[in-house]
Design a protein around this motif. Sequence first.
Motif, short mmCIF file in Angstrom:
data_model
loop_
_atom_site.label_atom_id
_atom_site.label_comp_id
_atom_site.label_asym_id
_atom_site.label_seq_id
_atom_site.Cartn_x
_atom_site.Cartn_y
_atom_site.Cartn_z
N LYS A 1 51.86 51.06 93.03
CA LYS A 1 52.56 51.60 91.87
C LYS A 1 54.00 51.98 92.24
O LYS A 1 54.25 52.51 93.33
N THR A 2 54.91 51.73 91.30
CA THR A 2 56.31 52.03 91.57
C THR A 2 56.54 53.52 91.70
O THR A 2 57.35 53.97 92.52
N ILE B 1 72.01 52.46 92.26
CA ILE B 1 71.91 52.58 90.80
C ILE B 1 73.28 52.91 90.20
O ILE B 1 73.67 52.36 89.17
N ASP B 2 74.02 53.80 90.86
CA ASP B 2 75.33 54.20 90.35
C ASP B 2 76.38 53.10 90.49
O ASP B 2 77.42 53.16 89.82
N SER B 3 76.13 52.14 91.37
CA SER B 3 77.14 51.11 91.63
C SER B 3 77.00 49.89 90.72
O SER B 3 77.78 48.95 90.85
N LYS B 4 76.02 49.88 89.84
CA LYS B 4 75.80 48.71 88.99
C LYS B 4 76.96 48.56 88.01
O LYS B 4 77.32 49.49 87.29
N ARG B 5 77.58 47.38 88.00
CA ARG B 5 78.77 47.16 87.18
C ARG B 5 78.88 45.68 86.83
O ARG B 5 78.16 44.84 87.38
N LEU B 6 79.81 45.37 85.94
CA LEU B 6 80.03 43.98 85.54
C LEU B 6 80.75 43.22 86.65
O LEU B 6 81.63 43.76 87.32
N ARG C 1 75.89 41.07 86.26
CA ARG C 1 76.09 42.38 86.88
C ARG C 1 75.87 42.30 88.39
O ARG C 1 75.08 41.50 88.87
N ILE C 2 76.59 43.15 89.11
CA ILE C 2 76.45 43.22 90.56
C ILE C 2 76.12 44.65 90.95
O ILE C 2 76.37 45.60 90.20
N MET C 3 75.57 44.80 92.16
CA MET C 3 75.11 46.10 92.61
C MET C 3 75.09 46.11 94.14
O MET C 3 74.93 45.07 94.78
N LYS C 4 75.26 47.28 94.71
CA LYS C 4 75.23 47.42 96.16
C LYS C 4 73.82 47.21 96.70
O LYS C 4 72.84 47.31 95.95
N ARG C 5 73.71 46.95 98.00
CA ARG C 5 72.42 46.77 98.65
C ARG C 5 71.90 48.12 99.14
O ARG C 5 72.65 48.92 99.70
N GLY C 6 70.60 48.31 98.98
CA GLY C 6 69.95 49.55 99.41
C GLY C 6 69.10 49.34 100.65
O GLY C 6 69.38 48.47 101.48
N PRO C 7 68.01 50.09 100.78
CA PRO C 7 67.16 49.96 101.97
C PRO C 7 66.43 48.61 102.01
O PRO C 7 66.11 48.03 100.97
N ALA D 1 54.88 47.35 94.51
CA ALA D 1 55.29 48.75 94.37
C ALA D 1 56.81 48.91 94.46
O ALA D 1 57.40 49.71 93.74
N PHE D 2 57.46 48.12 95.33
CA PHE D 2 58.89 48.34 95.60
C PHE D 2 59.81 47.34 94.90
O PHE D 2 61.02 47.54 94.91
N ARG D 3 59.25 46.28 94.29
CA ARG D 3 60.12 45.21 93.82
C ARG D 3 60.97 45.60 92.62
O ARG D 3 62.00 44.98 92.36
N ASN D 4 60.58 46.65 91.89
CA ASN D 4 61.32 47.03 90.68
C ASN D 4 62.30 48.17 90.92
O ASN D 4 62.91 48.67 89.99
N ILE D 5 62.45 48.59 92.18
CA ILE D 5 63.39 49.68 92.50
C ILE D 5 64.75 49.06 92.80
O ILE D 5 64.85 48.16 93.64
N PRO D 6 65.82 49.48 92.13
CA PRO D 6 67.13 48.84 92.32
C PRO D 6 67.62 48.95 93.77
O PRO D 6 67.53 50.02 94.40
#
Length: 311
Positions: free
Chosen positions: A120-121, A141-146, A158-164, A177-182
Amino acid sequence: MLKNTQQPYAVAEKAGHQTSAESWGTGRAVARIPRVRGGGTHRSGQGAFGNMCRGGRMFAPTKTWRRWHRRINITQRRYAICSAVAATGVPSLILAKGHRIEQVPEVPLVMSDKIQELKKTREAVKLLKSVGAWPDVQRCIDSKRLRPGKGKMRNRRRIMKRGPLIVYGKNDGITRAFRNIPGVTLIKVDRLNLLKIAPGGHVGRFIIWTEGAFRQLDEIYGNWSKKSAAKKDFNLPMPKMTNSDLSRLLRAEEIQRALRTPRKRIVRSTMKKNPLKNLNLMVKLNPAAAMLMHSHHSKETIDVSVFPCSN
């Protein structure tokens, strides 16, 4: 390596040449570009074929047989992956890449194999918050932008930074469980990809390892005492220096004894001046220069009181 993911593209082979056009030649006060034949329409007489013409072909039309991909030596690729994995254990490199690991208890972060059974997420989010990795996800999440440019029209708006990056040994539901976390990326330990460990060619990605995956690294890549069991004739690269901490080496007593004492005397260089242009320097070289200069100026001055005033 990123070039090896490209798909070939090209313009149509006959694009810009599907018209009958011929140059008018010289003597008609127009450019010698091929022009469309006929009459009775705006198109007749217009330039064709050239890359500077409306409806003409592009310069150097792209072909599908371009050299799209780049071959990389297997050993070179393995060394790069080993270097990238080693860099994920250095906190300063991870912080320099922009990851938020201030609340993470240790680096590298190794967790129990039980997280592979999460499905589960909300359980995955709770886990990331418990180990202090959620600020890095929030940064994504905060870095998501056009996206700037035409990529907005090509299904990558849209583009976004890389996380863990989560490296697991066995998939018992961890991917669901983890695939839907940005920002979170998952990869199996025996399928490590350099573009995931060091995206953009920058080492130091924040990685969360499962215990089983971390133990498998010795089997896959070997260690300094035995060869790799999975890769033929591959030994883990050894460092050239026993201690690579340069600042600590320079402060060592053995090196300090061999060095000479520092030279404290400061030698300041002076700018050479031209005595013909600098009066103070000329006076220093020739004390009579000031008197000669004064007498020279006094001869040149004219006494205006001798002349009568003209009204």
